[in-house]
Design an enzyme around this catalytic site. Sequence first.
Site, short mmCIF file in Angstrom:
data_model
loop_
_atom_site.label_atom_id
_atom_site.label_comp_id
_atom_site.label_asym_id
_atom_site.label_seq_id
_atom_site.Cartn_x
_atom_site.Cartn_y
_atom_site.Cartn_z
N CYS A 197 -3.49 -1.08 16.41
CA CYS A 197 -2.64 -1.44 15.06
C CYS A 197 -2.83 -0.53 14.47
CB CYS A 197 -3.45 -2.51 14.71
SG CYS A 197 -4.18 -3.92 15.49
N HIS A 242 -2.29 -9.65 16.15
CA HIS A 242 -3.50 -8.42 15.59
C HIS A 242 -3.60 -9.15 13.79
CE1 HIS A 242 -4.76 -6.30 19.02
NE2 HIS A 242 -3.90 -7.02 19.67
ZN LIG Z 1 -6.22 -5.10 15.96
#
Ligand SMILES: [Zn+2]
Length: 234
Positions: free
Chosen positions: A36, A6
């Site tokens: 995240c 990510h």
């Molecule tokens: Zn993410």
Amino acid sequence: MHHSVHAEQFLMANANAHGEPGIRCVAVSSVPCGHCRQFLQEIRGAAEIQILVTSDEDPAFRPLASLLPNPFGPPDLLHKDAPLLLEPHDNELGALEATGVAVGGGGSCNGIRGGGLERRLREAAEGAARSSHAPYSGCAAGFAVADGGGRVYPGSYVESAAYNPSLGPAQAAMVACLAAGGGREGGGWGIVAAALVEKETAAVSHEGTARIFLEAVAPGAHLKVYRFRPSAAV
Ligand SMILES: [Zn+2]
């Protein structure tokens, strides 16, 4: 999908590789996903990291705590003095017991012997393992990739308290390669060789997933695995 990196993870891995001591603000094009928000918990003072979402109608900094109230993170599992991500780590690896297995490579095997590339890859992966953030499993690991120009890019394993958001060492090495503008020579991202360093007895081994990853992004690359045996004193 298991190998996805990510954007926020790319940012954290790059900051980690360059010795940044902390993160105060993050600007991101879309609101951070749950994965995240969790990954960012590995940084000390995560609650106060200021997040700017540039696609918002009226962008404004807001603390990470407002996006992830009641977080689960390192304080739930670690001693308060344990080093977190972006803080210095010096993991004990023990003695190198076996020079591991060479996988794949074909003709590129010959190419990596010149210029001490095999030794440089091993040293880079070993350094990355020593500085990896793996406090939950204790399975320090590091990876390094080399491009066709002989440049070497190390990557440290980064664990998450929630386990699944952890960033593997092979992915971290590719982050370093891409961030430095490497991987543009030849096919398969230009990666010609790689090394993995991990503990022989590691409950969490990256060899299998690293091999799958490498075969997908650099099918001709030569991978060598080095396993350290924890010393009796550890
Ligand atoms: Zn993410």
